[in-house]
Scaffold this motif. Structure first.
Motif, mmCIF file in Angstrom:
data_model
loop_
_atom_site.group_PDB
_atom_site.id
_atom_site.type_symbol
_atom_site.label_atom_id
_atom_site.label_comp_id
_atom_site.label_asym_id
_atom_site.label_seq_id
_atom_site.Cartn_x
_atom_site.Cartn_y
_atom_site.Cartn_z
ATOM 1 N N GLY A 77 7.545 5.551 -0.133
ATOM 2 C CA GLY A 77 6.481 5.510 0.769
ATOM 3 C C GLY A 77 5.567 4.328 0.787
ATOM 4 O O GLY A 77 4.370 4.268 1.320
ATOM 5 N N ARG A 78 6.168 3.334 0.244
ATOM 6 C CA ARG A 78 5.411 1.802 -0.024
ATOM 7 C C ARG A 78 5.531 1.094 1.279
ATOM 8 O O ARG A 78 6.543 0.898 1.515
ATOM 9 C CB ARG A 78 5.767 1.551 -1.411
ATOM 10 N N ALA A 79 4.596 0.660 1.751
ATOM 11 C CA ALA A 79 4.514 -0.423 3.024
ATOM 12 C C ALA A 79 4.270 -1.663 2.457
ATOM 13 O O ALA A 79 3.140 -1.712 1.616
ATOM 14 C CB ALA A 79 3.757 0.223 4.106
ATOM 15 N N SER A 80 4.763 -2.580 2.974
ATOM 16 C CA SER A 80 4.441 -4.037 2.537
ATOM 17 C C SER A 80 4.814 -4.907 3.418
ATOM 18 O O SER A 80 5.322 -4.782 4.394
ATOM 19 C CB SER A 80 5.149 -4.308 1.063
ATOM 20 N N LYS A 81 4.555 -6.422 3.339
ATOM 21 C CA LYS A 81 4.975 -7.384 4.153
ATOM 22 C C LYS A 81 6.625 -7.392 3.916
ATOM 23 O O LYS A 81 6.987 -7.633 5.259
ATOM 24 C CB LYS A 81 4.531 -8.592 3.440
ATOM 25 N N GLU A 82 7.152 -6.960 2.799
ATOM 26 C CA GLU A 82 8.453 -7.059 2.711
ATOM 27 C C GLU A 82 9.205 -5.978 3.725
ATOM 28 O O GLU A 82 10.188 -6.267 4.273
ATOM 29 C CB GLU A 82 9.042 -6.860 1.151
ATOM 30 N N GLN B 129 0.913 -1.149 0.022
ATOM 31 C CA GLN B 129 0.014 0.038 0.213
ATOM 32 C C GLN B 129 0.823 1.222 0.057
ATOM 33 O O GLN B 129 1.836 1.330 0.678
ATOM 34 C CB GLN B 129 -0.898 0.147 1.151
ATOM 35 N N THR B 130 0.569 2.030 -0.960
ATOM 36 C CA THR B 130 1.311 3.415 -0.806
ATOM 37 C C THR B 130 0.546 4.407 0.029
ATOM 38 O O THR B 130 -0.575 4.799 -0.038
ATOM 39 C CB THR B 130 1.351 4.229 -2.359
ATOM 40 N N THR B 131 1.533 4.858 0.806
ATOM 41 C CA THR B 131 1.151 5.702 2.124
ATOM 42 C C THR B 131 1.816 6.815 2.328
ATOM 43 O O THR B 131 2.925 6.835 1.639
ATOM 44 C CB THR B 131 0.877 5.091 3.361
ATOM 45 N N VAL B 132 1.305 7.705 3.252
ATOM 46 C CA VAL B 132 2.466 8.719 3.469
ATOM 47 C C VAL B 132 3.408 8.142 4.713
ATOM 48 O O VAL B 132 3.174 6.952 4.937
ATOM 49 C CB VAL B 132 1.824 9.816 4.572
ATOM 50 N N LEU B 133 4.617 8.547 4.496
ATOM 51 C CA LEU B 133 5.862 8.081 5.157
ATOM 52 C C LEU B 133 5.504 7.778 6.579
ATOM 53 O O LEU B 133 4.995 8.609 7.421
ATOM 54 C CB LEU B 133 6.917 9.189 5.075
ATOM 55 N N ALA B 134 5.864 6.603 6.883
ATOM 56 C CA ALA B 134 5.564 6.339 8.610
ATOM 57 C C ALA B 134 6.446 5.212 8.961
ATOM 58 O O ALA B 134 6.789 4.216 8.236
ATOM 59 C CB ALA B 134 3.975 5.671 8.648
ATOM 60 N N GLY B 135 6.611 5.189 10.135
ATOM 61 C CA GLY B 135 7.847 4.301 10.830
ATOM 62 C C GLY B 135 8.706 5.012 11.512
ATOM 63 O O GLY B 135 8.371 6.144 11.699
ATOM 64 N N THR B 136 9.800 4.181 11.862
ATOM 65 C CA THR B 136 10.738 4.781 12.765
ATOM 66 C C THR B 136 11.918 4.594 11.904
ATOM 67 O O THR B 136 12.641 3.496 11.655
ATOM 68 C CB THR B 136 11.106 4.223 13.973
ATOM 69 N N MET B 137 13.165 5.648 11.760
ATOM 70 C CA MET B 137 14.232 5.615 11.101
ATOM 71 C C MET B 137 15.173 4.537 11.839
ATOM 72 O O MET B 137 15.261 4.626 13.267
ATOM 73 C CB MET B 137 14.882 7.072 11.159
ATOM 74 N N GLY B 138 15.857 3.888 11.017
ATOM 75 C CA GLY B 138 16.742 2.941 11.618
ATOM 76 C C GLY B 138 16.108 1.446 11.261
ATOM 77 O O GLY B 138 16.539 0.468 11.004
ATOM 78 N N TYR B 139 14.780 1.428 11.419
ATOM 79 C CA TYR B 139 13.800 0.133 11.292
ATOM 80 C C TYR B 139 13.057 0.022 9.902
ATOM 81 O O TYR B 139 12.503 -0.767 9.566
ATOM 82 C CB TYR B 139 12.835 0.054 12.295
ATOM 83 N N MET B 140 13.287 1.345 9.292
ATOM 84 C CA MET B 140 12.270 1.501 8.286
ATOM 85 C C MET B 140 13.035 1.236 6.778
ATOM 86 O O MET B 140 14.293 1.333 6.663
ATOM 87 C CB MET B 140 12.098 3.033 8.042
ATOM 88 N N ALA B 141 12.453 0.171 6.154
ATOM 89 C CA ALA B 141 13.044 -0.412 4.876
ATOM 90 C C ALA B 141 13.430 0.934 3.763
ATOM 91 O O ALA B 141 12.699 1.966 3.768
ATOM 92 C CB ALA B 141 12.164 -1.175 4.232
ATOM 93 N N PRO B 142 14.460 0.675 3.001
ATOM 94 C CA PRO B 142 14.790 1.979 2.314
ATOM 95 C C PRO B 142 13.908 1.989 1.081
ATOM 96 O O PRO B 142 13.635 3.368 0.858
ATOM 97 C CB PRO B 142 16.255 1.212 1.407
#
Length: 376
Positions: free
Chosen positions: A218-223, A199-212
């Motif tokens: 801005g795409r979040a996924s299982k991967e 799903q393409t979303t606004v950027l969310a998450g925590t730097m250091g744990y966020m996939a490149p």
């Protein structure tokens, strides 16, 4: 006066929406504000377990059932907090798994938004990995990694929709009385159809744990959740945060880069948490660290599924052979204004992004510098 009327209508509409969502779930119940105020001693600071970006979490006690609870109190006036409250309502209320923090109920009265969870007496994983007076033995650490993988498998494959958590990190992994690990904080989670996968979303998450790819597209996924799992797996093994600005050498600033360099030089076990004093199973340690690197591969297409991870951790499949040097992805994306215009999703025309990985480039160096300035 008109404003008060509008507020009342908005509150009623929100209440009806929340009530409707909880009715779809099987377990959580509605608590009164009075019940939760009594349980937490009027939300006394002495009862506070922690403070997040959108509110505090308090320890409570129900005398009738002689049981402890944790109550998340959303800050008044926090629009993002309300969004996260609604997200938890729509998602976690329907989920049931031994490796997810159980939502017991909710309350929305007097403009208060409250969520009630099972109490986790051993707190969060990060408090045991990074605090001097807390030390987790290797046996507990390896079991926690397995628990986390089990919880993620349920989120990704065990329900009618895929749940993308988007904020897997050690501070969101909670530990019960017996140090069983449970995934918590579903405020950023999103439901995705299995066929769609992301799903393409606004950027969310925590730097250091966020996939490149999340930071780039801005795409979040299982991967991307698998990537975050990999970072936590390395934290468990190394006892270090993903970004360490106080590292003695520059190569040690980024946990993944440092461990991958050691892997390529045949010195993987030099990254092990020294606080373990070499009291660990070397085969399990090597397994967890290589799985961590595999999951944190910069190219999302070369990461394992969480099911593959479980097979390797359970010694049901061989360890992967990784490249001796850490690959660095290069992304080819359309201009930001094109992505905004065509923002329906990553699978539609110009919004689809391709990636390749190559040696370290000036563009990736710039992104590394940016992430260093936005560390958690």
């Amino acid at each position: 006066r008109k404003r008060n009327v509008d507020d009342g209508e908005d509150n009623q509409g929100f209440n009806e929406y929340i009530d409707d969502e909880f009715e779809k779930g099987a377990g959580p119940k509605r608590f009164t504000y009075k019940e939760l105020a009594q349980a937490t001693n009027d939300f006394n600071d002495d009862q506070k377990l922690g403070q997040g970006g959108f509110g505090g979490v308090y320890k409570g006690f129900f005398r009738e059932t002689s049981s402890y609870i944790a109550v998340k109190r959303v800050s008044k006036g926090s629009k993002q907090g309300i969004k996260e409250y609604a997200s938890e309502v729509t998602i976690i209320s329907r989920l049931r798994h031994r490796n997810l923090v159980q939502l017991l109920g909710w309350c929305h009265e007097k403009k208060e938004l409250l969520l009630v969870y099972e109490y986790m007496p051993n707190g969060s994983l990060d408090s045991h990995l990074f605090k001097e007076n807390n030390l987790l033995t290797w046996e507990f650490r390896f079991k926690i990694a397995q628990d986390l993988a089990s919880g993620l498998l349920y989120l990704q494959e065990g329900w009618e929709q895929c749940v993308v958590h988007r904020d897997i990190k050690s501070s969101n992994i909670m530990l019960d009385l017996n140090f069983n690990a449970k995934i918590g904080d579903f405020g950023l989670a999103r439901l995705v159809e299995h066929a769609k996968g992301s799903q393409t979303t606004v950027l969310a998450g925590t730097m250091g744990y966020m996939a490149p790819e999340c930071a780039t597209t801005g795409r979040a996924s299982k991967e991307s959740d698998v990537y975050s799992f990999g970072i936590v797996a390395l934290e468990i093994a190394c006892g270090r945060k993903p970004i360490s600005l106080t590292a003695k050498e520059e190569v040690q600033v980024y946990l993944v880069q440092w461990v991958w360099d050691l892997y390529g030089n045949g010195k993987l076990l030099e990254a092990v948490d020294p606080r373990l004093c070499r009291d660990f199973d070397e085969q399990q340690m090597e397994c967890l660290m290589i799985v961590g690197l595999w999951c944190a591969h910069p190219d999302e297409n070369l990461r394992p599924s969480i099911r593959q991870v479980i097979h390797v951790l359970n010694s049901e499949a061989p360890l992967p052979a990784l490249p001796p040097k850490m690959p660095v992805p290069t992304y080819f994306s359309p201009p930001a204004n094109m992505r905004a215009v065509n923002g329906a999703g990553p699978d539609k025309g110009p919004n689809k992004n391709s990636s390749s990985y190559s040696n370290f480039t000036s563009s990736s160096a710039a992104s590394s510098s940016a992430s260093r300035s936005n560390m958690p």
